[in-house]
Design a protein around this motif. Structure first.
Motif, mmCIF file in Angstrom:
data_model
loop_
_atom_site.group_PDB
_atom_site.id
_atom_site.type_symbol
_atom_site.label_atom_id
_atom_site.label_comp_id
_atom_site.label_asym_id
_atom_site.label_seq_id
_atom_site.Cartn_x
_atom_site.Cartn_y
_atom_site.Cartn_z
ATOM 1 N N SER A 1 -69.366 -18.183 -4.675
ATOM 2 C CA SER A 1 -70.304 -17.085 -4.945
ATOM 3 C C SER A 1 -70.637 -16.314 -3.669
ATOM 4 O O SER A 1 -70.809 -15.087 -3.712
ATOM 5 N N THR A 2 -70.721 -17.017 -2.539
ATOM 6 C CA THR A 2 -70.986 -16.345 -1.263
ATOM 7 C C THR A 2 -69.869 -15.364 -0.935
ATOM 8 O O THR A 2 -70.117 -14.234 -0.500
ATOM 9 N N LEU A 3 -68.632 -15.776 -1.181
ATOM 10 C CA LEU A 3 -67.487 -14.908 -0.929
ATOM 11 C C LEU A 3 -67.561 -13.648 -1.796
ATOM 12 O O LEU A 3 -67.342 -12.531 -1.299
ATOM 13 N N LEU A 4 -67.893 -13.803 -3.080
ATOM 14 C CA LEU A 4 -67.989 -12.637 -3.954
ATOM 15 C C LEU A 4 -69.145 -11.723 -3.565
ATOM 16 O O LEU A 4 -69.048 -10.503 -3.677
ATOM 17 N N ASP B 1 -61.742 0.237 -9.350
ATOM 18 C CA ASP B 1 -60.459 -0.228 -8.805
ATOM 19 C C ASP B 1 -60.447 -1.739 -8.599
ATOM 20 O O ASP B 1 -59.399 -2.372 -8.674
ATOM 21 N N ILE B 2 -61.635 -2.294 -8.323
ATOM 22 C CA ILE B 2 -61.754 -3.728 -8.041
ATOM 23 C C ILE B 2 -62.865 -4.299 -8.914
ATOM 24 O O ILE B 2 -63.984 -3.781 -8.927
ATOM 25 N N LEU B 3 -62.558 -5.359 -9.652
ATOM 26 C CA LEU B 3 -63.549 -6.026 -10.504
ATOM 27 C C LEU B 3 -63.768 -7.444 -9.996
ATOM 28 O O LEU B 3 -62.831 -8.235 -9.908
ATOM 29 N N LEU B 4 -65.012 -7.760 -9.647
ATOM 30 C CA LEU B 4 -65.389 -9.089 -9.158
ATOM 31 C C LEU B 4 -66.227 -9.779 -10.228
ATOM 32 O O LEU B 4 -67.271 -9.270 -10.625
ATOM 33 N N VAL B 5 -65.782 -10.940 -10.716
ATOM 34 C CA VAL B 5 -66.465 -11.637 -11.811
ATOM 35 C C VAL B 5 -66.782 -13.067 -11.396
ATOM 36 O O VAL B 5 -65.894 -13.837 -11.048
ATOM 37 N N LEU C 1 -60.876 -10.308 -9.015
ATOM 38 C CA LEU C 1 -61.198 -11.595 -8.407
ATOM 39 C C LEU C 1 -62.114 -12.326 -9.369
ATOM 40 O O LEU C 1 -63.177 -11.801 -9.730
ATOM 41 N N PHE C 2 -61.709 -13.511 -9.789
ATOM 42 C CA PHE C 2 -62.365 -14.207 -10.894
ATOM 43 C C PHE C 2 -62.752 -15.620 -10.469
ATOM 44 O O PHE C 2 -61.897 -16.463 -10.216
ATOM 45 N N VAL C 3 -64.060 -15.878 -10.367
ATOM 46 C CA VAL C 3 -64.567 -17.218 -10.066
ATOM 47 C C VAL C 3 -64.892 -17.909 -11.383
ATOM 48 O O VAL C 3 -65.644 -17.374 -12.202
ATOM 49 N N SER C 4 -64.335 -19.092 -11.614
ATOM 50 C CA SER C 4 -64.600 -19.782 -12.872
ATOM 51 C C SER C 4 -64.294 -21.264 -12.760
ATOM 52 O O SER C 4 -63.450 -21.689 -11.970
ATOM 53 N N VAL D 1 -65.657 -0.536 -6.289
ATOM 54 C CA VAL D 1 -65.868 -1.950 -6.597
ATOM 55 C C VAL D 1 -66.955 -2.088 -7.662
ATOM 56 O O VAL D 1 -68.042 -1.513 -7.540
ATOM 57 N N SER D 2 -66.657 -2.848 -8.718
ATOM 58 C CA SER D 2 -67.643 -3.186 -9.737
ATOM 59 C C SER D 2 -67.736 -4.700 -9.800
ATOM 60 O O SER D 2 -66.715 -5.391 -9.783
ATOM 61 N N SER D 3 -68.958 -5.214 -9.837
ATOM 62 C CA SER D 3 -69.113 -6.670 -9.793
ATOM 63 C C SER D 3 -70.021 -7.172 -10.898
ATOM 64 O O SER D 3 -70.951 -6.488 -11.330
#
Length: 411
Positions: free
Chosen positions: A73-76, A173-177, A208-211, A96-98
């Motif tokens: 989560s810190t990285l995102l 352009d970039i989606l952070l989830v 970029l997908f954290v899960s 960037v959309s997060s």
């Protein structure tokens, strides 16, 4: 050409340790007088990330996995520019959309409708461009009735549905989830993953997908990053990285105190899973079962307030993150209730479900009115050995994941 470049990024936080107990005025004055001559032992540095470097190509989907506290989560947050690295730099090419914690990204006083237009404006879209996407966003989120209600009155599930719909449909352009999707119900999680797979195939957005959903990581992502204690341990093909992560954590899972595991915001607030125990056919606690042996999974939870019409769920996955089964008590029309500060203990017995020898993981969930209110991914693991139980003989490589025995007869 890389859309995201992370170069030697580190993030340091300073942790303050408060003294326990009551301080008198004399203690406080003495502490102030001594402070210029003493090193402050009440503070320590904590490095959440340590020299992280990687790049992501345009249109690529990258999964990020690791245990709680690994730095995901810190990285995102750094990539979302919510916080900044202590050392190193990031290069982002494009909008960037997060979608991070519940509560970020929206103005709480504005309505759902107003927040859609606000987010589009932040991304540099005109009112006409946002209006063209508006109906798709509302339909995807499924919150038509509450569109003109301030989002501060939304449930966590409603909030996440709208937040994802906005992030996935507006021009970015970039989606952070982050793991925030765990708050939604299963059907909406599935819908979100399908949407991400759709944009991934078209190569329109870098994701970029954290899960903790390792099956989703493997099906969605081109490559996977493994973080451990703030360090980048490995990066490569998702299947290989997931196997490395599971093999390392297989033995650790048995000692986890489930009640103390950090949850995404919105989970564990009404009722919290506190323990999970596995039993063999003779009712002995174990993590190893013979091939063909009946087994049971006992789930314990403690309620923070009176809870009714609860449905419990189990998901069994292979060591590669492939889902084998995911029964819900509600599918059998079985529901539970639990009073405030009381313990709920439920046992699920698998009587004719025969897994082939291998390593397996169990994910636990509690639902209420279709929404997940607590969930622990990979809460426990177990092994099925190749020993013979009953008259069934195991034949390697011929049965898939589950043994079935149909009735054979000539007709």
């Amino acid at each position: 050409m890389p859309t995201i470049e992370v170069e030697q990024v580190s993030k340091k936080y300073t942790i303050t340790h408060k003294k326990n107990g009551y301080l008198t005025l004399r203690d406080t004055i003495a502490e102030i007088a001594q402070k210029p001559f003493q090193k402050d032992k009440a503070k320590e540095d904590f490095w959440a990330l340590k020299n992280i470097s990687f790049s992501v190509e345009e249109g690529e989907a990258v999964g990020i996995i690791g245990s709680n506290g690994a730095g995901k989560s810190t990285l995102l947050k750094i990539l979302s520019q919510i916080t900044y690295p202590t050392t190193g730099k990031i290069i982002l090419k494009g909008k960037v959309s997060s979608l991070l914690e519940v509560g970020t990204g929206f103005n709480q006083e504005l309505t759902g409708r107003e927040n859609i237009f606000l987010n589009g404006a932040i991304l540099g879209m005109t009112k006409k461009e946002i209006s063209a996407k508006f109906d798709d966003i509302v339909e995807f989120a499924g919150i038509e009735k509450f569109l003109d209600t301030p989002v501060k009155h939304y449930s966590s599930g409603m909030y996440v549905r709208l937040a994802f719909a906005v992030a996935a449909h507006l021009e970015t352009d970039i989606l952070l989830v982050d793991e925030v999707l765990a708050v939604g119900d299963y059907e909406f999680q599935k819908k979100c993953l399908e949407k991400m797979c759709e944009v991934r195939k078209r190569g329109e957005i870098t994701i970029l997908f954290v899960s903790h959903n390792l099956g989703a990581i493997q099906s969605l992502c081109h490559k996977c990053i493994l973080l451990e204690n703030g360090n980048l341990k490995n990066i490569g093909e998702p299947k290989i990285i997931v196997r490395e992560y599971l093999n390392k954590n297989f033995n650790i899972a048995q000692s986890l105190n489930l009640r103390d595991i950090p949850r995404p915001e919105g989970l564990g607030e009404k009722i919290k899973i506190s323990n999970c125990t596995l039993f063999n056919q003779t009712q002995q606690k174990t993590q190893t079962f013979l091939f063909g042996e009946q087994f049971s999974v006992e789930i314990e939870a403690i309620a923070q307030s009176d809870q009714y019409k609860l449905s419990l769920g189990l998901r069994i996955e292979t060591n590669d993150g492939i889902m084998i089964t995911g029964p819900l008590s509600q599918d059998s029309n079985v529901f539970f209730e639990c009073r405030k500060d009381s313990h709920l203990r439920v046992r699920a017995t698998f009587q004719s479900f025969i897994l082939i020898p291998g390593y397996y993981w169990i994910t636990l969930s509690i639902r209420q009115q279709g929404t997940i209110i607590d969930q622990i991914v990979c809460a426990r693991n177990f092994t099925v050995s190749s020993g013979i139980y009953g008259n069934i003989k195991y034949h390697s490589g011929t049965w898939g994941y589950v043994y079935t025995s149909p009735l054979w007869q000539t007709v």
